[in-house]
Design a protein around this motif. Structure first.
Motif, mmCIF file in Angstrom:
data_model
loop_
_atom_site.group_PDB
_atom_site.id
_atom_site.type_symbol
_atom_site.label_atom_id
_atom_site.label_comp_id
_atom_site.label_asym_id
_atom_site.label_seq_id
_atom_site.Cartn_x
_atom_site.Cartn_y
_atom_site.Cartn_z
ATOM 1 N N ALA A 25 0.722 -1.265 0.112
ATOM 2 C CA ALA A 25 -0.107 -0.095 0.093
ATOM 3 C C ALA A 25 0.788 1.240 -0.184
ATOM 4 O O ALA A 25 0.548 2.394 -0.751
ATOM 5 C CB ALA A 25 -0.908 -0.029 1.158
ATOM 6 N N ALA A 26 2.045 1.350 0.656
ATOM 7 C CA ALA A 26 2.668 2.572 0.822
ATOM 8 C C ALA A 26 3.641 2.802 -0.271
ATOM 9 O O ALA A 26 3.760 3.667 -0.924
ATOM 10 C CB ALA A 26 3.680 2.314 1.992
ATOM 11 N N ILE A 27 4.015 1.597 -1.031
ATOM 12 C CA ILE A 27 4.695 1.805 -2.269
ATOM 13 C C ILE A 27 3.696 2.216 -3.464
ATOM 14 O O ILE A 27 4.119 3.113 -4.100
ATOM 15 C CB ILE A 27 5.201 0.369 -2.930
ATOM 16 N N LEU A 28 2.427 1.675 -3.617
ATOM 17 C CA LEU A 28 1.724 2.143 -4.286
ATOM 18 C C LEU A 28 1.252 3.474 -4.071
ATOM 19 O O LEU A 28 0.872 4.382 -5.153
ATOM 20 C CB LEU A 28 0.483 1.378 -4.602
ATOM 21 N N ALA A 29 1.227 3.983 -2.983
ATOM 22 C CA ALA A 29 0.819 5.314 -2.522
ATOM 23 C C ALA A 29 1.650 6.322 -3.161
ATOM 24 O O ALA A 29 1.464 7.706 -3.428
ATOM 25 C CB ALA A 29 0.521 5.548 -1.128
ATOM 26 N N ALA A 55 5.542 -12.612 -7.113
ATOM 27 C CA ALA A 55 4.227 -12.057 -7.141
ATOM 28 C C ALA A 55 3.879 -10.863 -6.370
ATOM 29 O O ALA A 55 3.156 -9.993 -6.903
ATOM 30 C CB ALA A 55 3.468 -13.245 -6.190
ATOM 31 N N PHE A 56 4.704 -10.594 -5.346
ATOM 32 C CA PHE A 56 4.680 -9.302 -4.592
ATOM 33 C C PHE A 56 5.065 -8.106 -5.584
ATOM 34 O O PHE A 56 4.460 -7.109 -5.812
ATOM 35 C CB PHE A 56 5.259 -9.399 -3.198
ATOM 36 N N LEU A 57 6.240 -8.537 -6.140
ATOM 37 C CA LEU A 57 6.594 -7.184 -7.112
ATOM 38 C C LEU A 57 5.802 -6.956 -8.124
ATOM 39 O O LEU A 57 5.648 -5.865 -8.638
ATOM 40 C CB LEU A 57 8.017 -7.684 -7.556
ATOM 41 N N ARG A 58 5.238 -7.920 -8.793
ATOM 42 C CA ARG A 58 4.364 -7.875 -9.951
ATOM 43 C C ARG A 58 3.011 -7.196 -9.571
ATOM 44 O O ARG A 58 2.471 -6.572 -10.383
ATOM 45 C CB ARG A 58 4.106 -9.211 -10.648
ATOM 46 N N SER A 59 2.696 -7.411 -8.279
ATOM 47 C CA SER A 59 1.333 -6.727 -7.917
ATOM 48 C C SER A 59 1.501 -5.272 -7.962
ATOM 49 O O SER A 59 0.486 -4.524 -7.656
ATOM 50 C CB SER A 59 0.959 -7.382 -6.374
ATOM 51 N N LEU A 60 2.854 -4.766 -7.886
ATOM 52 C CA LEU A 60 2.777 -3.230 -7.724
ATOM 53 C C LEU A 60 2.518 -2.598 -9.089
ATOM 54 O O LEU A 60 2.539 -1.364 -9.185
ATOM 55 C CB LEU A 60 4.500 -2.785 -7.393
ATOM 56 N N ASP A 61 2.572 -3.487 -10.185
ATOM 57 C CA ASP A 61 2.265 -2.953 -11.569
ATOM 58 C C ASP A 61 2.897 -1.623 -11.900
ATOM 59 O O ASP A 61 2.387 -0.738 -12.443
ATOM 60 C CB ASP A 61 0.582 -2.290 -11.447
ATOM 61 N N THR A 62 4.245 -2.025 -11.779
ATOM 62 C CA THR A 62 5.301 -0.848 -11.928
ATOM 63 C C THR A 62 6.369 -1.301 -12.593
ATOM 64 O O THR A 62 6.758 -2.682 -12.075
ATOM 65 C CB THR A 62 5.642 -0.094 -10.560
ATOM 66 N N PRO A 63 7.223 -0.864 -13.373
ATOM 67 C CA PRO A 63 8.432 -1.424 -13.988
ATOM 68 C C PRO A 63 9.324 -1.690 -12.551
ATOM 69 O O PRO A 63 9.503 -0.928 -11.917
ATOM 70 C CB PRO A 63 9.104 -0.286 -14.745
ATOM 71 N N PHE A 64 10.135 -2.778 -12.555
ATOM 72 C CA PHE A 64 11.071 -3.288 -11.661
ATOM 73 C C PHE A 64 12.184 -3.899 -12.019
ATOM 74 O O PHE A 64 12.301 -4.643 -13.178
ATOM 75 C CB PHE A 64 10.354 -3.866 -10.469
ATOM 76 N N MET A 65 13.198 -3.738 -11.068
ATOM 77 C CA MET A 65 14.426 -4.411 -11.479
ATOM 78 C C MET A 65 14.907 -5.318 -10.366
ATOM 79 O O MET A 65 14.708 -4.819 -9.068
ATOM 80 C CB MET A 65 15.879 -3.281 -11.714
ATOM 81 N N VAL A 66 15.590 -6.590 -10.639
ATOM 82 C CA VAL A 66 15.680 -7.381 -9.433
ATOM 83 C C VAL A 66 17.178 -8.052 -9.758
ATOM 84 O O VAL A 66 17.565 -8.173 -10.876
ATOM 85 C CB VAL A 66 14.660 -8.688 -9.203
ATOM 86 N N ILE A 67 17.980 -8.243 -8.874
ATOM 87 C CA ILE A 67 19.272 -8.947 -8.916
ATOM 88 C C ILE A 67 19.306 -9.854 -7.674
ATOM 89 O O ILE A 67 18.460 -9.606 -6.672
ATOM 90 C CB ILE A 67 20.511 -7.775 -8.784
ATOM 91 N N PRO A 68 20.325 -10.923 -7.976
ATOM 92 C CA PRO A 68 20.493 -11.824 -6.696
ATOM 93 C C PRO A 68 21.107 -11.211 -5.538
ATOM 94 O O PRO A 68 21.709 -10.389 -5.571
ATOM 95 C CB PRO A 68 20.834 -13.118 -7.463
ATOM 96 N N GLY A 69 20.655 -12.095 -4.461
ATOM 97 C CA GLY A 69 21.659 -11.857 -3.022
ATOM 98 C C GLY A 69 22.341 -12.810 -2.717
ATOM 99 O O GLY A 69 21.890 -14.073 -3.266
ATOM 100 N N ASN A 70 22.838 -12.868 -1.669
ATOM 101 C CA ASN A 70 23.415 -14.234 -1.195
ATOM 102 C C ASN A 70 22.293 -15.341 -0.544
ATOM 103 O O ASN A 70 22.720 -16.460 -0.895
ATOM 104 C CB ASN A 70 24.772 -13.902 -0.134
ATOM 105 N N HIS A 71 21.448 -14.918 -0.331
ATOM 106 C CA HIS A 71 20.311 -15.861 0.104
ATOM 107 C C HIS A 71 19.440 -16.175 -1.030
ATOM 108 O O HIS A 71 18.596 -17.333 -0.912
ATOM 109 C CB HIS A 71 19.246 -15.032 1.019
#
Length: 267
Positions: A25-29, A55-71
């Motif tokens: 909600a905060a990101i969308l706002a 699923a969470f990132l796509r639910s933002l309906d905004t262009p996004f970039m992801v990269i991997p972390g150690n986990h």
């Protein structure tokens, strides 16, 4: 103006489930133009955890970039860790471990610092750094070049562990090629504009955002960072979880200008 939201260390699989909806909600706002998630999407690189994170990132309906972390590399499956350390990440998150994209006047350059041969520490891969430097030199000069990395390229005071092998040399190369900003995570610690303050300037602005959702014992100050970029500078505002209201709210921000190859804190 271009608005970027920096998220990091979501740790789906060991996350506060009750914070997911308020975070969304905060990101969308804030209506960002782009969302950057700088690694540790998951806790244990399991496909279900990647599925939940994406699923969470796509639910933002905004262009996004992801990269991997150690986990995002399997810990308890040594065969997969050795032979296909990024197999689940490629299948469930992104085939590209070092993506690049442009949003408005922002050029985002992702790099993969996760090291399958180390549990925690990372590495600045020379080949990736060289490609990013080449892209920055070849690209337009009227953009803000942003490196997206899971591991910090410079650790703040109190975290002097040297966890990103090759980072000092890589940073020098990147600065000479035209880098302006580094976004990273990993430490679950907030550092805004490392080394930049009243009377002190730096050629690269480094943003360490705290964990977004990790529920590991002792974690606090969950949140994300809103960064508004204009032609001559930017404003940076941390949004943190408020336990009393159960929502994410803005904290005091800072304004910066970029002049003569240096970032300055605006009074």
């Amino acid at each position: 103006m271009t608005r970027l939201i920096h998220l990091t260390d979501l740790h789906f699989g060991l996350h506060h489930t009750d914070l997911v909806a308020p975070l969304r909600a905060a990101i969308l706002a804030n209506a960002p133009d782009v969302v950057v998630a700088s690694g540790d999407l998951t806790q244990r690189a399991r496909r279900g955890q990647f599925r939940a994170a994406m699923a969470f990132l796509r639910s933002l309906d905004t262009p996004f970039m992801v990269i991997p972390g150690n986990h995002d590399v399997p810990l308890f499956n040594p065969v997969s860790r050795l032979l296909t350390p990024f197999g689940a990440y490629r299948a469930m998150a992104s085939e590209d471990l070092a993506p690049a994209m442009q949003i408005g006047r922002l050029r985002l350059h992702g790099t993969n610092t996760a090291n399958p041969f180390r549990v925690r520490s990372g590495v600045a891969r020379a080949a990736q750094i060289d490609r990013i430097c080449q892209a920055m030199r070849a690209g337009p000069g009227n953009v803000t070049n942003i490196l997206v990395s899971h591991h910090p390229f410079e650790e703040p005071p109190g975290f002097d562990r040297g966890e990103t092998r090759g980072a000092p040399e890589a940073t020098d190369k990147l600065i000479r090629a035209g880098l302006h900003v580094i976004l990273s995570g990993h430490l679950h610690h907030w550092t805004i504009g490392l080394g930049i303050g009243p009377g002190t300037t730096r050629p690269v602005f480094q943003m360490q955002t705290g964990t977004a959702l990790c529920s590991r014992e002792g974690e606090r100050d969950h949140g994300f960072t809103v960064m508004d970029f204009a032609a001559r500078g930017m404003s940076v505002t941390p949004w943190m979880h408020d336990a009393h209201t159960t929502s994410f709210t803005p904290r005091p921000g800072s304004d910066y200008t970029y002049a003569n190859g240096q970032w300055h804190l605006r009074a």
